[in-house]
Design a protein around this motif. Structure first.
Motif, PDB file in Angstrom:
ATOM      1  N   TYR A  78       0.724  -1.076  -0.163  1.00  0.00           N
ATOM      2  CA  TYR A  78       0.097  -0.089   0.068  1.00  0.00           C
ATOM      3  C   TYR A  78       0.897   1.219   0.022  1.00  0.00           C
ATOM      4  O   TYR A  78       0.304   2.472   0.078  1.00  0.00           O
ATOM      5  CB  TYR A  78      -0.930   0.045   1.137  1.00  0.00           C
ATOM      6  N   ALA A  79       2.028   1.217   0.284  1.00  0.00           N
ATOM      7  CA  ALA A  79       2.860   2.234   0.118  1.00  0.00           C
ATOM      8  C   ALA A  79       2.709   3.278  -1.235  1.00  0.00           C
ATOM      9  O   ALA A  79       2.855   2.712  -2.133  1.00  0.00           O
ATOM     10  CB  ALA A  79       4.257   1.982   0.399  1.00  0.00           C
ATOM     11  N   PRO A  80       2.539   4.485  -0.776  1.00  0.00           N
ATOM     12  CA  PRO A  80       2.279   5.415  -1.990  1.00  0.00           C
ATOM     13  C   PRO A  80       3.280   5.561  -3.098  1.00  0.00           C
ATOM     14  O   PRO A  80       3.213   6.376  -3.939  1.00  0.00           O
ATOM     15  CB  PRO A  80       1.409   6.523  -1.610  1.00  0.00           C
ATOM     16  N   THR A  81       4.722   5.848  -2.553  1.00  0.00           N
ATOM     17  CA  THR A  81       5.756   6.389  -3.211  1.00  0.00           C
ATOM     18  C   THR A  81       6.735   5.044  -3.036  1.00  0.00           C
ATOM     19  O   THR A  81       6.977   4.285  -2.151  1.00  0.00           O
ATOM     20  CB  THR A  81       6.293   7.484  -2.438  1.00  0.00           C
ATOM     21  N   GLU A  82       7.764   5.340  -3.909  1.00  0.00           N
ATOM     22  CA  GLU A  82       8.952   4.431  -4.153  1.00  0.00           C
ATOM     23  C   GLU A  82       9.757   4.597  -2.909  1.00  0.00           C
ATOM     24  O   GLU A  82      10.362   3.542  -2.397  1.00  0.00           O
ATOM     25  CB  GLU A  82       9.596   4.604  -5.411  1.00  0.00           C
ATOM     26  N   HIS A  83      10.006   5.850  -2.411  1.00  0.00           N
ATOM     27  CA  HIS A  83      10.710   5.990  -1.122  1.00  0.00           C
ATOM     28  C   HIS A  83       9.990   5.137   0.285  1.00  0.00           C
ATOM     29  O   HIS A  83      10.678   4.655   0.920  1.00  0.00           O
ATOM     30  CB  HIS A  83      10.933   7.529  -0.950  1.00  0.00           C
ATOM     31  N   LYS A  84       8.836   5.587   0.212  1.00  0.00           N
ATOM     32  CA  LYS A  84       8.184   4.849   1.350  1.00  0.00           C
ATOM     33  C   LYS A  84       7.999   3.171   1.314  1.00  0.00           C
ATOM     34  O   LYS A  84       8.412   2.393   2.231  1.00  0.00           O
ATOM     35  CB  LYS A  84       6.661   5.236   1.305  1.00  0.00           C
ATOM     36  N   PHE A  85       8.063   2.796  -0.005  1.00  0.00           N
ATOM     37  CA  PHE A  85       7.953   1.326  -0.185  1.00  0.00           C
ATOM     38  C   PHE A  85       9.398   0.900   0.145  1.00  0.00           C
ATOM     39  O   PHE A  85       9.545  -0.268   0.757  1.00  0.00           O
ATOM     40  CB  PHE A  85       7.830   1.158  -1.667  1.00  0.00           C
TER      41      PHE A  85
ATOM     42  N   GLU B  65      11.508   1.985   2.277  1.00  0.00           N
ATOM     43  CA  GLU B  65      11.524   2.128   3.515  1.00  0.00           C
ATOM     44  C   GLU B  65      10.747   1.060   4.363  1.00  0.00           C
ATOM     45  O   GLU B  65      11.369  -0.046   5.091  1.00  0.00           O
ATOM     46  CB  GLU B  65      10.932   3.278   4.092  1.00  0.00           C
ATOM     47  N   LYS B  66       9.701   0.441   3.862  1.00  0.00           N
ATOM     48  CA  LYS B  66       8.781  -0.636   4.453  1.00  0.00           C
ATOM     49  C   LYS B  66       9.318  -1.998   4.061  1.00  0.00           C
ATOM     50  O   LYS B  66       9.578  -3.165   4.797  1.00  0.00           O
ATOM     51  CB  LYS B  66       7.323  -0.523   4.086  1.00  0.00           C
ATOM     52  N   LEU B  67       9.905  -1.892   2.813  1.00  0.00           N
ATOM     53  CA  LEU B  67      10.634  -3.109   2.454  1.00  0.00           C
ATOM     54  C   LEU B  67      12.071  -3.546   3.133  1.00  0.00           C
ATOM     55  O   LEU B  67      12.133  -4.754   3.516  1.00  0.00           O
ATOM     56  CB  LEU B  67      11.087  -2.963   0.989  1.00  0.00           C
ATOM     57  N   SER B  68      12.725  -2.537   3.532  1.00  0.00           N
ATOM     58  CA  SER B  68      13.709  -2.609   4.307  1.00  0.00           C
ATOM     59  C   SER B  68      13.536  -3.441   5.840  1.00  0.00           C
ATOM     60  O   SER B  68      14.044  -4.084   6.431  1.00  0.00           O
ATOM     61  CB  SER B  68      14.656  -1.383   4.743  1.00  0.00           C
ATOM     62  N   GLU B  69      12.306  -2.797   6.239  1.00  0.00           N
ATOM     63  CA  GLU B  69      11.981  -3.055   7.690  1.00  0.00           C
ATOM     64  C   GLU B  69      11.378  -4.601   7.530  1.00  0.00           C
ATOM     65  O   GLU B  69      11.497  -5.289   8.249  1.00  0.00           O
ATOM     66  CB  GLU B  69      10.719  -2.387   8.153  1.00  0.00           C
ATOM     67  N   LEU B  70      10.828  -5.015   6.431  1.00  0.00           N
ATOM     68  CA  LEU B  70      10.369  -6.404   6.116  1.00  0.00           C
ATOM     69  C   LEU B  70      11.465  -7.264   6.056  1.00  0.00           C
ATOM     70  O   LEU B  70      11.374  -8.439   6.687  1.00  0.00           O
ATOM     71  CB  LEU B  70       9.505  -6.288   4.913  1.00  0.00           C
TER      72      LEU B  70
ATOM     73  N   ALA C 110       2.999  -3.983  -5.518  1.00  0.00           N
ATOM     74  CA  ALA C 110       3.042  -2.766  -5.089  1.00  0.00           C
ATOM     75  C   ALA C 110       2.560  -1.579  -5.642  1.00  0.00           C
ATOM     76  O   ALA C 110       2.879  -1.256  -6.724  1.00  0.00           O
ATOM     77  CB  ALA C 110       4.675  -2.778  -4.815  1.00  0.00           C
ATOM     78  N   ASN C 111       1.806  -0.869  -4.832  1.00  0.00           N
ATOM     79  CA  ASN C 111       1.203   0.420  -5.567  1.00  0.00           C
ATOM     80  C   ASN C 111       2.370   1.315  -6.211  1.00  0.00           C
ATOM     81  O   ASN C 111       2.022   1.836  -7.145  1.00  0.00           O
ATOM     82  CB  ASN C 111       0.438   0.971  -4.599  1.00  0.00           C
ATOM     83  N   ALA C 112       3.420   1.669  -5.277  1.00  0.00           N
ATOM     84  CA  ALA C 112       4.337   2.366  -5.854  1.00  0.00           C
ATOM     85  C   ALA C 112       4.997   2.076  -7.206  1.00  0.00           C
ATOM     86  O   ALA C 112       5.493   3.156  -7.696  1.00  0.00           O
ATOM     87  CB  ALA C 112       5.511   2.469  -4.923  1.00  0.00           C
TER      88      ALA C 112
END
Length: 206
Positions: free
Chosen positions: A93-100, A102-107, A128-130
């Motif tokens: 659901y991350a709206p931008t590549e940067h946010k994606f 960030e979340k992917l690194s956490e995952l 992925a939305n981004a």
């Protein structure tokens, strides 16, 4: 039910030849007038046939099925599986590549190799939305298919000709009821979307 049944088919199995036949008939209806987004559960026959008949269409993977697959693939306690599914959803659901990223690194930091191995089979642009290049119109899952299956549950136990006729009758009745309902509207959008638009306008006033 939030769907408009456009076409359905009865086949012996979800094989590439059957999917191609279905898509070729669907293309006779739709043609090349618009860009289409298909959402599926990654059936092998569908994935092979779709780009051959609709080479410019976008293909998104159903997020619900991906989450279920991830839950089955990762090893660990239920709480760990739930955590991985939650983080995966955050990526989707991350709206931008940067946010994606960030979340992917956490995952990946928490899921490590087993999550990385799972992601290798799923290109980012398909879930992925981004990174998705088409339009999903807010639909991340193909729940409409499950809704349709539940809607025709009674017909699914009948012989093929009776089943098709009952489904046709249900669709005709639904269209008639919707037309009668729409005749009472004095707005451009349907009531639910008009209400939602009003809510968004109120949020945006500040």
């Amino acid at each position: 039910m939030r769907l408009f049944p456009l076409a359905f088919a009865v086949v012996d199995a979800e094989l590439e030849d059957n999917w191609r036949w279905f898509f070729e008939n669907l293309r006779e209806i739709e043609g090349d007038a618009r860009q289409i987004t298909f959402i599926s559960d990654r059936n092998n026959g569908l994935r092979s046939a779709l780009p051959r008949v609709f080479p410019t269409a976008y293909h998104a993977y159903c997020l619900h099925h991906l989450k279920m697959n991830l839950r089955d693939k990762v090893r660990g306690h239920k709480s760990f599986k739930d955590r991985m599914v939650f983080l995966f959803r955050e990526c989707a659901y991350a709206p931008t590549e940067h946010k994606f990223e960030e979340k992917l690194s956490e995952l990946l930091a928490e899921g490590k190799e087993q999550v990385q191995f799972f992601l290798n089979d799923y290109p980012f642009q398909c879930w992925a939305n981004a990174y998705f290049q088409g339009q999903r119109y807010g639909e991340m899952c193909f729940d409409v298919a499950e809704s349709f299956n539940a809607w025709i549950k009674e017909a699914s136990f009948l012989p093929i000709t009776n089943m098709v006729d009952l489904i046709r009758s249900q669709i005709m009745a639904q269209m008639c009821n919707r037309r009668l309902e729409a005749d009472s509207w004095n707005i451009v959008l349907c009531p639910k979307m008009d209400e939602r638009l009003g809510e968004e306008l109120d949020k945006g006033r500040t």
